[in-house]
Design an enzyme around this catalytic site. Structure first.
Site, PDB file in Angstrom:
ATOM      1  N   SER A 351       0.814  -1.099   0.061  1.00 27.83           N
ATOM      2  CA  SER A 351      -0.142  -0.133  -0.066  1.00 27.83           C
ATOM      3  C   SER A 351       1.154   1.314   0.088  1.00 27.83           C
ATOM      4  O   SER A 351       1.769   1.444   0.821  1.00 27.83           O
ATOM      5  CB  SER A 351      -0.856  -0.186   1.326  1.00 27.83           C
ATOM      6  OG  SER A 351      -1.870   0.910   1.019  1.00 27.83           O
ATOM      7  N   ARG A 389       3.381 -12.171   3.531  1.00 25.80           N
ATOM      8  CA  ARG A 389       2.539 -12.311   2.287  1.00 25.80           C
ATOM      9  C   ARG A 389       3.255 -12.597   1.025  1.00 25.80           C
ATOM     10  O   ARG A 389       2.449 -13.250   0.158  1.00 25.80           O
ATOM     11  CB  ARG A 389       1.674 -10.902   2.041  1.00 25.80           C
ATOM     12  CG  ARG A 389       0.880 -10.627   3.216  1.00 25.80           C
ATOM     13  CD  ARG A 389      -0.241  -9.518   2.955  1.00 25.80           C
ATOM     14  NE  ARG A 389      -1.273  -9.215   3.990  1.00 25.80           N
ATOM     15  CZ  ARG A 389      -2.243  -8.644   3.961  1.00 25.80           C
ATOM     16  NH1 ARG A 389      -2.678  -8.143   3.051  1.00 25.80           N
ATOM     17  NH2 ARG A 389      -3.135  -8.602   5.133  1.00 25.80           N
TER      18      ARG A 389
END
Length: 425
Positions: A351, A389
């Site tokens: 992000s 992730r």
């Protein structure tokens, strides 16, 4: 933090921004708080003027040899009232500042207006998802079967949302950290930093985690320290209270740190696997930019995250977050989402946000234009990338029919040349 003058002069701009963010904050409340603050300040100034006049009258009477007893009583009364009003004015000022601290950043005009993640806008995709000729497993099943992910022992050690990485998995995470840092510092302009993993309240306030999101943080019981939720916090605050020279901009930092998050409000979400952990390692990127250049710097940061996934051979898509899905401090955010075939969906892995002067105003970070007065810098932050992730994405995208795992080419030098993790026999 929002500029006080903006709220005072153009409250309709903030009201529209808050409506677009679907925030319940009422701008009319600020008007009431600020009106009281101004009223108290005006009353204090009026009484101080009266006190000064009375003091001059007392001095004149004493020089003339007259009695000033009655005036001294008036001075005492005025001084006592001024003291009371000063305290009320400070409380009113604190109330205004607390209100401002709770207000999220104003979205940039280019941000799509929407309520939640369902109204985010896809910008581009890269890579074609692999077509499997066998049933695809999720990463926790792949990693567990290969002996690399141990959630059971982690649960005994700490509880849910923790993992023990064993052998090849621990080495693969270390490989990812080194690959990310080498890319950022050798191929890009980032300076590597090794910051504290615990910070004080002022530092958390500077980037916007406090006071609004205290429940999301881990705090030490007997110390005024917080475990960092991301390296964005110490990296952005490296220049808190400083004035940079215009010629220094842009400034770029990166750091690999553990991140600690309570995951408040995520009950029942991603309870299995590596997607939502209380502790994980992430490489963070932070940039300080000239206001005229900050969106260009945002594009650079997004490309940094995307290029890492491209080198790893992982399909991804990039989206613009809508007003209702953006973070508190952000003026505009791009999310990069990696493809997870085990879940048959894209999941956020980076992000990248432009916070304008929102954090700089809170932390007091400015720059000095040539021949001008100091101005607030624009701060940007982005994931580059979280190892957990990424590991999940590698496990799902590179799993093989025989249960083995292929190591992406770019990571093999960091793995001592290992190409395949074979199933345990």
């Amino acid at each position: 933090m929002i500029d006080l003058k903006l709220v005072q002069k153009t409250p309709e701009v903030l009201a529209r921004a808050l409506a677009n963010r679907h925030s319940s904050i009422d701008v009319a409340e600020f008007a009431e708080l600020d009106a009281r603050r101004r009223s108290l300040l005006a009353e204090v100034e009026t009484l101080k003027g009266q006190r000064n006049a009375a003091s001059q009258e007392v001095a004149k009477l004493k020089r003339a040899g007259g009695s000033a007893d009655h005036m001294m009583e008036e001075l005492g009364r005025l001084s006592a009232r001024i003291k009371e009003l000063d305290a009320e004015a400070e409380a009113a000022k604190a109330a205004v500042e607390a209100w401002l601290m709770a207000v999220p950043n104003i979205p940039d005009a280019s941000v799509p207006v929407g309520r939640d993640e369902t109204e985010n806008v896809e910008v581009r995709r890269h890579g074609e998802p692999r077509v499997f000729d066998f049933p695809v497993r999720e990463h926790f099943d792949v990693g567990g079967a290969l002996g690399g992910l141990d959630f059971e022992r982690a649960g005994r050690l700490a509880g849910s949302r923790f993992v023990v990485l064993r052998g090849w998995a621990a080495r693969l995470e270390r490989a990812l950290v080194n690959f990310y840092l080498d890319t950022h510092t050798q191929e890009e302009d980032y300076v590597e930093i090794n910051p504290p993993f615990m910070v004080n309240r002022a530092t958390m306030t500077g980037t916007g985690q406090l006071p609004k999101f205290e429940e999301d943080l881990f705090k030490l019981r007997s110390w005024e320290y917080y475990l960092i939720p991301t390296a964005e916090v110490p990296l952005t605050n490296l220049h808190a209270g400083e004035v940079l020279e215009e010629s220094q901009l842009p400034v770029a930092y990166c750091a690999a740190t553990p991140c600690f998050r309570s995951e408040a409000g995520s009950y029942g979400k991603d309870t299995k696997g590596l997607i939502r952990q209380h502790q994980f390692i992430k490489v963070e990127m932070v940039r300080f930019a000239h206001p005229d250049d900050s969106f260009h710097q945002l594009d650079i940061m997004v490309r940094s995250a995307e290029s890492l996934l491209e080198k790893l051979g992982l399909p991804y898509r990039t989206i613009t977050l809508c007003t209702g899905d953006m973070g508190f401090s952000s003026a505009k955010t791009f999310d990069v989402e990696v493809w997870l075939p085990g879940q048959n969906t894209y999941r956020e892995i980076s992000s990248c946000s432009n916070c304008w002067d929102f954090q700089a105003r809170r932390a007091g970070i400015r720059f000095r234009p040539k021949g001008g007065k100091p101005q607030f810098v624009h701060t940007l932050n982005g994931s580059g990338l979280p190892t957990g992730r990424t590991l999940a994405a590698i496990l799902e995208n590179y799993q093989q029919k025989d249960g083995s795992l292929v190591i992406p080419d770019v990571l093999r030098p960091y793995m001592g040349g290992v190409e395949v993790i074979e199933p345990q026999r």
